[in-house]
Motif scaffolding. Sequence first.
Motif, PDB file in Angstrom:
ATOM      1  N   UNK A  79     -13.975  10.560   6.722  1.00 37.76           N
ATOM      2  CA  UNK A  79     -13.771  11.974   7.043  1.00 37.76           C
ATOM      3  C   UNK A  79     -12.716  12.585   6.122  1.00 37.76           C
ATOM      4  N   UNK A  80     -11.636  11.841   5.901  1.00 34.45           N
ATOM      5  CA  UNK A  80     -10.570  12.320   5.007  1.00 34.45           C
ATOM      6  C   UNK A  80     -11.099  12.456   3.581  1.00 34.45           C
ATOM      7  N   UNK A  81     -11.881  11.474   3.157  1.00 29.79           N
ATOM      8  CA  UNK A  81     -12.430  11.484   1.802  1.00 29.79           C
ATOM      9  C   UNK A  81     -13.432  12.634   1.627  1.00 29.79           C
ATOM     10  N   UNK A  82     -14.252  12.867   2.641  1.00 31.74           N
ATOM     11  CA  UNK A  82     -15.223  13.972   2.607  1.00 31.74           C
ATOM     12  C   UNK A  82     -14.509  15.319   2.504  1.00 31.74           C
ATOM     13  N   UNK A  83     -13.457  15.476   3.302  1.00 27.13           N
ATOM     14  CA  UNK A  83     -12.696  16.730   3.284  1.00 27.13           C
ATOM     15  C   UNK A  83     -12.007  16.921   1.940  1.00 27.13           C
ATOM     16  N   UNK A  84     -11.438  15.850   1.408  1.00 30.84           N
ATOM     17  CA  UNK A  84     -10.756  15.901   0.105  1.00 30.84           C
ATOM     18  C   UNK A  84     -11.724  16.350  -0.988  1.00 30.84           C
ATOM     19  N   UNK A 107      -5.853  13.336   9.319  1.00 30.12           N
ATOM     20  CA  UNK A 107      -7.108  13.906   8.814  1.00 30.12           C
ATOM     21  C   UNK A 107      -7.171  15.425   8.919  1.00 30.12           C
ATOM     22  N   UNK A 108      -6.093  16.083   9.322  1.00 34.06           N
ATOM     23  CA  UNK A 108      -6.112  17.538   9.455  1.00 34.06           C
ATOM     24  C   UNK A 108      -6.394  18.180   8.087  1.00 34.06           C
ATOM     25  N   UNK A 109      -7.237  19.229   8.066  1.00 31.21           N
ATOM     26  CA  UNK A 109      -7.569  19.872   6.785  1.00 31.21           C
ATOM     27  C   UNK A 109      -6.348  20.320   5.997  1.00 31.21           C
ATOM     28  N   UNK A 110      -5.300  20.811   6.707  1.00 30.23           N
ATOM     29  CA  UNK A 110      -4.103  21.275   5.996  1.00 30.23           C
ATOM     30  C   UNK A 110      -3.366  20.117   5.319  1.00 30.23           C
ATOM     31  N   UNK A 111      -3.448  18.927   5.932  1.00 31.21           N
ATOM     32  CA  UNK A 111      -2.813  17.749   5.320  1.00 31.21           C
ATOM     33  C   UNK A 111      -3.619  17.287   4.113  1.00 31.21           C
ATOM     34  N   UNK A 112      -4.933  17.238   4.280  1.00 35.64           N
ATOM     35  CA  UNK A 112      -5.801  16.836   3.167  1.00 35.64           C
ATOM     36  C   UNK A 112      -5.647  17.801   1.997  1.00 35.64           C
ATOM     37  N   UNK A 159       0.827  -1.200   0.000  1.00 35.54           N
ATOM     38  CA  UNK A 159       0.000   0.000   0.000  1.00 35.54           C
ATOM     39  C   UNK A 159       0.868   1.258   0.000  1.00 35.54           C
ATOM     40  N   UNK A 160       0.290   2.330  -0.547  1.00 30.21           N
ATOM     41  CA  UNK A 160       0.990   3.610  -0.615  1.00 30.21           C
ATOM     42  C   UNK A 160       0.987   4.265   0.765  1.00 30.21           C
ATOM     43  N   UNK A 161       2.155   4.420   1.406  1.00 28.63           N
ATOM     44  CA  UNK A 161       2.192   5.010   2.755  1.00 28.63           C
ATOM     45  C   UNK A 161       1.884   6.504   2.776  1.00 28.63           C
ATOM     46  N   UNK A 162       1.853   7.121   1.595  1.00 30.32           N
ATOM     47  CA  UNK A 162       1.592   8.561   1.520  1.00 30.32           C
ATOM     48  C   UNK A 162       0.214   8.878   0.939  1.00 30.32           C
ATOM     49  N   UNK A 163      -0.638   7.880   0.823  1.00 24.58           N
ATOM     50  CA  UNK A 163      -1.973   8.118   0.261  1.00 24.58           C
ATOM     51  C   UNK A 163      -2.854   8.876   1.252  1.00 24.58           C
ATOM     52  N   UNK A 164      -4.007   9.318   0.772  1.00 31.20           N
ATOM     53  CA  UNK A 164      -4.945  10.074   1.606  1.00 31.20           C
ATOM     54  C   UNK A 164      -5.349   9.289   2.837  1.00 31.20           C
ATOM     55  N   UNK A 165      -5.626   8.010   2.685  1.00 30.25           N
ATOM     56  CA  UNK A 165      -6.109   7.191   3.795  1.00 30.25           C
ATOM     57  C   UNK A 165      -5.045   6.934   4.862  1.00 30.25           C
ATOM     58  N   UNK A 166      -3.764   7.035   4.490  1.00 31.16           N
ATOM     59  CA  UNK A 166      -2.690   6.684   5.422  1.00 31.16           C
ATOM     60  C   UNK A 166      -2.127   7.895   6.161  1.00 31.16           C
ATOM     61  N   UNK A 167      -2.441   9.110   5.705  1.00 29.55           N
ATOM     62  CA  UNK A 167      -1.949  10.308   6.397  1.00 29.55           C
ATOM     63  C   UNK A 167      -3.031  10.837   7.341  1.00 29.55           C
TER      64      UNK A 167
END
Length: 417
Positions: free
Chosen positions: A152-157, A106-111, A96-104
């Motif tokens: 939550x990460x997907x919604x923010x993205x 959930x802060x808005x600035x990260x998304x 799996x990609x360690x830098x993908x959206x799901x693995x980082x």
Amino acid sequence: MSSAAQSQKPALQGVKNKQRKAAKVVKHDPGSFQNSLLSPIIEAGDSIKGDFDQYLKIIKEQSNNLDFKRYSETLCELLIIGGQLVPGGILTEDGLNPMCLFETDEKPETVRKHVEVFEKLKRRLKYLERAMENSLLHILQHINNWTELQNLKLETFIGIACASQLLPLSVLSCLNKDYLVKEGASLRFITQVFKVYLQEQSIEHFTHSLKKAKLDGNLLLFFPQNKRSDEYLSRHFIAEGLQQIVDIHKNKLSDDAKKLTIKTLNTMYEDEEKPQDIVAYLKNQMVANKGWTESDIVKCIWDSIDFGNKPDQMEANIKRQLEYWSPILEVFTTSPKTEINLLCKVQKSCYEDVKLMKHFRHAIYCLYQGDVLSEAAILYWSEKAMLPSGKAVFTKQMAPFIEWLKTADEDDSEDDE
């Protein structure tokens, strides 16, 4: 000529005919693509963690060696969920990609950093926009398989990407599947996306995107069947602090009702219904559509009037039509405010329709003669309420009529004295 001679075909002398080679078929192998793309990212280990510039650099370098266009949807899955989705919405666990959206985190600035990665890749790889939409349509159909944090990460993205115009809100349309709606997953998801969007952009921007995606009239489709009502929609979004969504929904219902009213008025006119029957129908519409004012009714009436398309007959058509509709309009112009709103409506219509523009004064005169508009309303409109659209043209056109009204008003004052 013998049959042998007939069967002989001409040939170029000294030229050897070569057998055409069959096109080489390249096996579709997204697994190998995933391994090749992610190997340098995984090898970088902790050194790349949180470093989105280095992450993007590796992806761009890999685009020179790998067929990104062929595996564009696989690429998007790797960027968002980290691996490939297989039938049933199961995520492959290998590499799996360690830098993908799901693995980082959930802060808005990260998304937002993930959105920026997508934006920069899209500038270079134009086909990635369509691939991202297609990939998300697949990913979103499995939100019931993701954890609350992943969603939550997907919604923010999606909220940030849609507010930035990188994605259309229409990607949410796939969430009206029964198995997602009945569990409330769809409603929870779109609610959060709307919140994020409105934190990024104005309500006007959001409303435009919602209409463009044709979701403004379909919000109830995301509610469970037993809660699919205007009242529940209002309660839900008000509780979530989204009164703006309730207003958009109500405006859409009102607009649809007005379109139906206009269509009905057209039919009643064609069927030569009596004016009193039309008035009765319009009064019922005011009762049925709570919040409608006289101004709403007179605007519907005006929009239903067909003045024809022949310029040489326009003046006669205006006179004939307004003689029929004036008794009806008069019933709903009982206040100065409604009269001013009607004047502005007529001005806007004549400005937008070239055929009507030079007949504006004639239309106003007919409404005045039909006791729909008063002297006071016309004079007030000319001095303080005229719209900017076509103001110079209509001021010049109306000048003789306005002067005549003022003179008549002065004469009446002298007579009273």
